[in-house]
Structures are given as C-alpha cells and as structure tokens.
Design a protein around this motif. Structure first.
Motif, PDB file in Angstrom:
ATOM      1  N   ALA A  32     103.739   7.366 -34.983  1.00 61.56           N
ATOM      2  CA  ALA A  32     103.493   8.466 -35.920  1.00 61.56           C
ATOM      3  C   ALA A  32     104.680   8.666 -36.857  1.00 61.56           C
ATOM      4  O   ALA A  32     104.499   8.865 -38.062  1.00 61.56           O
ATOM      5  CB  ALA A  32     103.210   9.755 -35.146  1.00 61.56           C
ATOM      6  N   ALA A  33     105.892   8.590 -36.317  1.00 61.01           N
ATOM      7  CA  ALA A  33     107.084   8.736 -37.155  1.00 61.01           C
ATOM      8  C   ALA A  33     107.181   7.593 -38.168  1.00 61.01           C
ATOM      9  O   ALA A  33     107.572   7.811 -39.320  1.00 61.01           O
ATOM     10  CB  ALA A  33     108.337   8.787 -36.284  1.00 61.01           C
ATOM     11  N   SER A  34     106.817   6.388 -37.753  1.00 55.97           N
ATOM     12  CA  SER A  34     106.853   5.244 -38.670  1.00 55.97           C
ATOM     13  C   SER A  34     105.845   5.412 -39.800  1.00 55.97           C
ATOM     14  O   SER A  34     106.153   5.134 -40.964  1.00 55.97           O
ATOM     15  CB  SER A  34     106.557   3.946 -37.917  1.00 55.97           C
ATOM     16  N   ILE A  35     104.660   5.888 -39.468  1.00 58.32           N
ATOM     17  CA  ILE A  35     103.636   6.090 -40.499  1.00 58.32           C
ATOM     18  C   ILE A  35     104.068   7.161 -41.491  1.00 58.32           C
ATOM     19  O   ILE A  35     103.929   6.992 -42.709  1.00 58.32           O
ATOM     20  CB  ILE A  35     102.288   6.439 -39.842  1.00 58.32           C
ATOM     21  N   VAL A  36     104.623   8.251 -40.990  1.00 57.99           N
ATOM     22  CA  VAL A  36     105.103   9.321 -41.873  1.00 57.99           C
ATOM     23  C   VAL A  36     106.221   8.805 -42.775  1.00 57.99           C
ATOM     24  O   VAL A  36     106.257   9.107 -43.971  1.00 57.99           O
ATOM     25  CB  VAL A  36     105.562  10.542 -41.047  1.00 57.99           C
ATOM     26  N   ALA A  37     107.133   8.004 -42.222  1.00 53.85           N
ATOM     27  CA  ALA A  37     108.235   7.464 -43.021  1.00 53.85           C
ATOM     28  C   ALA A  37     107.716   6.532 -44.117  1.00 53.85           C
ATOM     29  O   ALA A  37     108.183   6.585 -45.264  1.00 53.85           O
ATOM     30  CB  ALA A  37     109.221   6.728 -42.123  1.00 53.85           C
ATOM     31  N   VAL A  38     106.758   5.677 -43.783  1.00 47.49           N
ATOM     32  CA  VAL A  38     106.210   4.750 -44.781  1.00 47.49           C
ATOM     33  C   VAL A  38     105.501   5.518 -45.895  1.00 47.49           C
ATOM     34  O   VAL A  38     105.653   5.196 -47.083  1.00 47.49           O
ATOM     35  CB  VAL A  38     105.260   3.735 -44.105  1.00 47.49           C
ATOM     36  N   ILE A  39     104.751   6.551 -45.542  1.00 49.36           N
ATOM     37  CA  ILE A  39     104.058   7.348 -46.562  1.00 49.36           C
ATOM     38  C   ILE A  39     105.064   8.072 -47.453  1.00 49.36           C
ATOM     39  O   ILE A  39     104.921   8.105 -48.678  1.00 49.36           O
ATOM     40  CB  ILE A  39     103.087   8.337 -45.891  1.00 49.36           C
ATOM     41  N   ALA A  40     106.113   8.632 -46.851  1.00 46.23           N
ATOM     42  CA  ALA A  40     107.122   9.351 -47.635  1.00 46.23           C
ATOM     43  C   ALA A  40     107.878   8.402 -48.561  1.00 46.23           C
ATOM     44  O   ALA A  40     108.090   8.715 -49.743  1.00 46.23           O
ATOM     45  CB  ALA A  40     108.092  10.070 -46.712  1.00 46.23           C
ATOM     46  N   ILE A  41     108.273   7.262 -48.057  1.00 52.31           N
ATOM     47  CA  ILE A  41     109.003   6.294 -48.887  1.00 52.31           C
ATOM     48  C   ILE A  41     108.089   5.758 -49.989  1.00 52.31           C
ATOM     49  O   ILE A  41     108.520   5.573 -51.134  1.00 52.31           O
ATOM     50  CB  ILE A  41     109.570   5.160 -48.020  1.00 52.31           C
ATOM     51  N   GLY A  42     106.815   5.532 -49.670  1.00 45.48           N
ATOM     52  CA  GLY A  42     105.865   5.069 -50.683  1.00 45.48           C
ATOM     53  C   GLY A  42     105.702   6.071 -51.807  1.00 45.48           C
ATOM     54  O   GLY A  42     105.633   5.704 -52.980  1.00 45.48           O
ATOM     55  N   GLY A  43     105.643   7.350 -51.462  1.00 43.19           N
ATOM     56  CA  GLY A  43     105.543   8.383 -52.494  1.00 43.19           C
ATOM     57  C   GLY A  43     106.776   8.442 -53.365  1.00 43.19           C
ATOM     58  O   GLY A  43     106.692   8.602 -54.585  1.00 43.19           O
ATOM     59  N   TRP A  44     107.933   8.299 -52.733  1.00 48.49           N
ATOM     60  CA  TRP A  44     109.183   8.330 -53.489  1.00 48.49           C
ATOM     61  C   TRP A  44     109.272   7.135 -54.433  1.00 48.49           C
ATOM     62  O   TRP A  44     109.637   7.282 -55.606  1.00 48.49           O
ATOM     63  CB  TRP A  44     110.379   8.336 -52.538  1.00 48.49           C
TER      64      TRP A  44
END
Length: 76
Positions: A32-44
């Motif tokens: 879950a933490a990995s998915i959240v990190a990938v989504i956040a970095i993708g948005g940035w």
C-alpha cells in the motif's frame, strides 16, 4: 484422552500460522505504501511536465521544426 491433550498442546504451541499472518499484514502495508508513493511521484512528475510545457509554449524545440511538438496544453 492423553493423545487429545498432547494434540491440544501442540496446536497451542504452534506459531507458524501467527507468523504467516504477521508477514501477510507487513507485506500488505509495504504494498500500500509503495502504491501511494508511485501515485504521488507520478502526480508530481506530471505537474512538472505540465509546467515545463506551459513555460515553453511555442518557444521550444517544437517551434523550430526540429522536435516532435508533443507538448499539449489545455486552456480552460
């Protein structure tokens, strides 16, 4: 009766199931933490490219005719 008591003690002392549950929860939290990190970095990264396209807006490589001109900005 003695065999039943022995089996009950063995079942009580067996911790393999508990360890498996703990590892499963840990893997779930990491996923879950990995998915959240990938989504956040993708948005940035997406916002960085959008900002770059807005800054270039016709003064970059695409206007010289040597680039792809793939930068699309939306107005609204």
């Amino acid at each position: 009766m003695k065999k039943l008591m022995t089996m009950t003690r063995q079942f009580r002392d067996d911790e393999n199931g508990a360890a498996m549950v703990e590892y499963s929860i840990l893997i779930g939290i990491i996923a879950a933490a990995s998915i959240v990190a990938v989504i956040a970095i993708g948005g940035w990264v997406g916002s960085q490219f959008t900002g770059l396209c807005a800054k270039l807006s016709g003064t970059g490589i695409g206007s010289a005719g040597t680039g792809t001109g793939a930068c699309s900005t939306t107005t609204g």
